[in-house]
Design an enzyme around this catalytic site. Structure first.
Site, PDB file in Angstrom:
ATOM      1  N   ARG A  91       0.860  -1.194   0.000  1.00 57.93           N
ATOM      2  CA  ARG A  91       0.000   0.000   0.000  1.00 57.93           C
ATOM      3  C   ARG A  91       0.892   1.238   0.000  1.00 57.93           C
ATOM      4  NH1 ARG A  91      -2.282   2.948   4.713  1.00 57.93           N
ATOM      5  NH2 ARG A  91      -3.885   4.315   3.860  1.00 57.93           N
ATOM      6  N   HIS A 120      -2.839  10.934   0.951  1.00 58.03           N
ATOM      7  CA  HIS A 120      -2.293  10.722   2.303  1.00 58.03           C
ATOM      8  C   HIS A 120      -1.662  12.054   2.717  1.00 58.03           C
ATOM      9  CE1 HIS A 120      -0.758   7.428   5.193  1.00 58.03           C
ATOM     10  NE2 HIS A 120      -0.403   8.581   5.727  1.00 58.03           N
ATOM     11  N   GLU A 155      -7.197   8.399   6.486  1.00 59.32           N
ATOM     12  CA  GLU A 155      -7.419   9.026   7.782  1.00 59.32           C
ATOM     13  C   GLU A 155      -7.917  10.475   7.687  1.00 59.32           C
ATOM     14  OE1 GLU A 155      -3.867   8.594  10.139  1.00 59.32           O
ATOM     15  OE2 GLU A 155      -3.909   6.431  10.039  1.00 59.32           O
ATOM     16  N   ASN A 192      -7.328   1.720   9.890  1.00 51.87           N
ATOM     17  CA  ASN A 192      -6.048   1.966  10.567  1.00 51.87           C
ATOM     18  C   ASN A 192      -6.320   2.030  12.060  1.00 51.87           C
ATOM     19  OD1 ASN A 192      -5.059   2.255   8.016  1.00 51.87           O
ATOM     20  ND2 ASN A 192      -4.427   4.387   8.230  1.00 51.87           N
ATOM     21  N   TYR A 237      -4.149   1.885  15.997  1.00 51.48           N
ATOM     22  CA  TYR A 237      -2.898   1.781  16.755  1.00 51.48           C
ATOM     23  C   TYR A 237      -3.130   1.621  18.253  1.00 51.48           C
ATOM     24  CZ  TYR A 237      -0.476   3.190  12.514  1.00 51.48           C
ATOM     25  OH  TYR A 237       0.022   3.222  11.233  1.00 51.48           O
ATOM     26  N   GLU A 293      -3.376  -0.194   8.197  1.00 51.73           N
ATOM     27  CA  GLU A 293      -2.222   0.206   9.012  1.00 51.73           C
ATOM     28  C   GLU A 293      -2.397  -0.326  10.422  1.00 51.73           C
ATOM     29  OE1 GLU A 293      -1.130   4.353   9.264  1.00 51.73           O
ATOM     30  OE2 GLU A 293      -1.528   4.647   7.126  1.00 51.73           O
TER      31      GLU A 293
HETATM   32  O1  IFM Z   1       2.788   7.652  10.104  1.00 51.55           O
HETATM   33  C1  IFM Z   1       1.413   7.649  10.294  1.00 51.55           C
HETATM   34  C2  IFM Z   1       0.681   7.485   8.982  1.00 51.55           C
HETATM   35  O2  IFM Z   1       1.047   8.451   8.066  1.00 51.55           O
HETATM   36  C3  IFM Z   1      -0.802   7.562   9.201  1.00 51.55           C
HETATM   37  N1  IFM Z   1      -1.219   6.660  10.231  1.00 51.55           N
HETATM   38  C4  IFM Z   1      -0.498   6.642  11.468  1.00 51.55           C
HETATM   39  C5  IFM Z   1       0.989   6.528  11.203  1.00 51.55           C
HETATM   40  C6  IFM Z   1       1.761   6.526  12.533  1.00 51.55           C
HETATM   41  O3  IFM Z   1       1.542   7.714  13.202  1.00 51.55           O
END
Ligand code: IFM
Length: 462
Positions: free
Chosen positions: A80, A124, A169, A301, A303, A371
């Site tokens: 990606r 992005h 995002e 995405n 985290y 992500e």
């Molecule tokens: O680096 C970023 C990415 O560009 C978008 N999602 C989160 C990642 C980590 O912060």
């Protein structure tokens, strides 16, 4: 080494890694590329840690063949990447710049030769500066320009790229870029940020329409989707004030985007919540249908999870105009470990998020985790190797959570690790390393970390 008892994923599960144009390409003045908001922002004093910028980044523009070789050796089925809008339209409108398209054509051809499926993200975050000068995402015209740009890229690459994401995002573009001011263009607004969120959604809808119109029939139908960063939200305590805070946080973090895109509705309560800062005059009849048209996949995405706490006074809040209005602070359990970003690590949060999506959005398209990953303070050891056991544990545990969700009936079709390479981590510059591959910036040497070898072994097990 991969745990021999690591659960087996479906044989056609798509394994990949992800990157983004401004974070890795460099070559900001080459190939006819125009300036983006990130060029301007990163060259404004005080905006980026240590004064870093993306002028060279990982020099991927020149080293893309080496990077595709790293992907081939890793054994991924997909990669990606994102296209830099100002390489295609240097000032955000007009015909395509052939040299800009040529770079992505060469990249895609190289991926295909290596047997890797290209998964393209159109946006992005690198908006052409000329469009920001004309109002940026605050104005509807930018959404229309985005659809033109999408059509140009799609016309050139649809014959070779099967998977297209419109935005990455939009939460970050709208709220970190136009409200917190930590990201380009660095604005600190309320109404402007809500308008930006809306025009990003409209741009997504228009781009999907424009690309669908260029697909001649089911045989060459591209898979079109969008990538949202969503978080599962839990009240920090059972206190009714925190329960209410969690509902407001879920609205801000998730529902502003997921409800119109996946649910065909505006999120409940938004007007009441944000009436002090916006009259929502940017909405037009027909926008909901435009934004909510059918998609072939949802890119997710994630985290970390959110633990929302009511913040009774403005003093406790950050400089986030839109969030200031919602009176919420994050308060995750103290025992959760943290990554180098300070983000709490709780793999079960990803599982909860996947089930929240499944339960809240009937007819949800298949999900690709576009992500997931972590930053840790990786260093070269005496043998010029990088041991990153914390990243291996992070990936192992998050993938187990994904596996459990699949077993529970959530339709997850793939997982892209963020990121292939250490890269420019936006306002934090090069200080945070997310890569499976260490980048020694002064020499541009790529050094696969232990986690790269772990991920390779995991993929090879299938
Ligand atoms: O680096 C970023 C990415 O560009 C978008 N999602 C989160 C990642 C980590 O912060």
């Amino acid at each position: 080494m991969v745990d021999p008892n690591f659960p087996a994923f479906p044989p056609d599960f798509l394994w990949g890694t992800a990157t983004a144009s401004y974070q890795i390409e460099g070559a900001v003045d080459e190939g006819g590329r125009g300036p983006s908001i990130w060029d301007s922002f990163s060259h404004s004093p005080g905006k980026i840690a240590r004064g870093d910028h993306g002028d060279v980044a990982c020099d991927h523009y020149h080293r893309y063949r080496e990077d595709v070789e790293l992907l081939r050796e890793l054994g991924v089925g997909a990669y990606r990447f994102s296209v830099a809008w100002p390489r295609i339209q240097p000032d955000g409108k007009g015909p395509a710049n052939a040299e800009g398209l040529d770079f992505y054509q060469r990249l895609v051809d190289e991926l295909l030769r290596a047997g890797i499926t290209p998964c393209l993200t159109l946006y992005h975050w690198d908006l052409p500066q000329a469009l920001e000068d004309a109002g940026g995402w605050r104005v509807r015209d930018t959404a229309e320009r985005f659809a033109d740009y999408a059509a140009l890229v799609h016309a050139a690459l649809a014959d070779r790229v099967p998977m297209w994401g419109t935005l990455n995002e939009p939460y970050c573009s709208a709220f970190i870029g136009y409200s917190e001011g930590r990201h380009a263009p660095g604005a600190r607004e309320g109404h402007g940020a809500l308008a930006a969120a809306h025009h990003l959604l409209v741009g997504h809808g228009l781009a999907v329409q424009a690309m669908r119109a260029q697909c001649s029939g089911p045989a060459d139908r591209q898979r079109l989707g969008i990538t949202l960063n969503l978080n599962h939200v839990t009240p920090a305590t059972p206190d009714p004030a925190d329960v209410a805070a969690a509902a407001r946080a879920e609205l801000l973090y998730n529902r502003v985007f997921s409800d119109p895109i996946l649910g065909g509705r505006w999120p409940t309560g938004e007007r009441e919540l944000w009436s002090p800062i916006s009259d929502f005059d940017f909405r037009r009849d027909g926008d909901l249908e435009l934004i909510g048209q059918p998609l072939d996949f949802l890119g997710l995405n994630n985290y970390f999870p959110s633990y929302a706490k009511h913040a009774p006074t403005a003093d406790e809040l950050t400089e986030h105009r839109v969030a200031t209005a919602i009176n919420v602070v994050e308060n995750p359990p103290a025992e959760l470990p943290r990554t180098a970003m300070g983000w709490p690590v709780e793999p079960a949060g990803l599982g909860r998020l996947l089930r929240w999506l499944r339960d809240g959005y009937p007819g949800l398209p298949p999900i690709y985790i576009t992500e997931n990953g972590c930053a840790y303070p990786d260093e070269l050891d005496a043998d010029k190797q990088v041991e990153d056991p914390q990243r291996v544990v992070f990936l192992d545990q998050h993938l187990r959570a994904v596996h459990a969700a699949i077993a529970d009936g959530v339709d997850v079709r793939g997982y892209f690790c963020w990121s292939l390479l250490d890269n420019f981590e936006w306002a934090l510059g090069y200080s945070k390393r997310f890569g499976l591959v260490y980048v020694d910036y002064p020499t541009q040497l790529r050094i696969p970390k232990a986690s790269y070898r772990w991920f390779r072994e995991l993929i090879a097990r299938r």
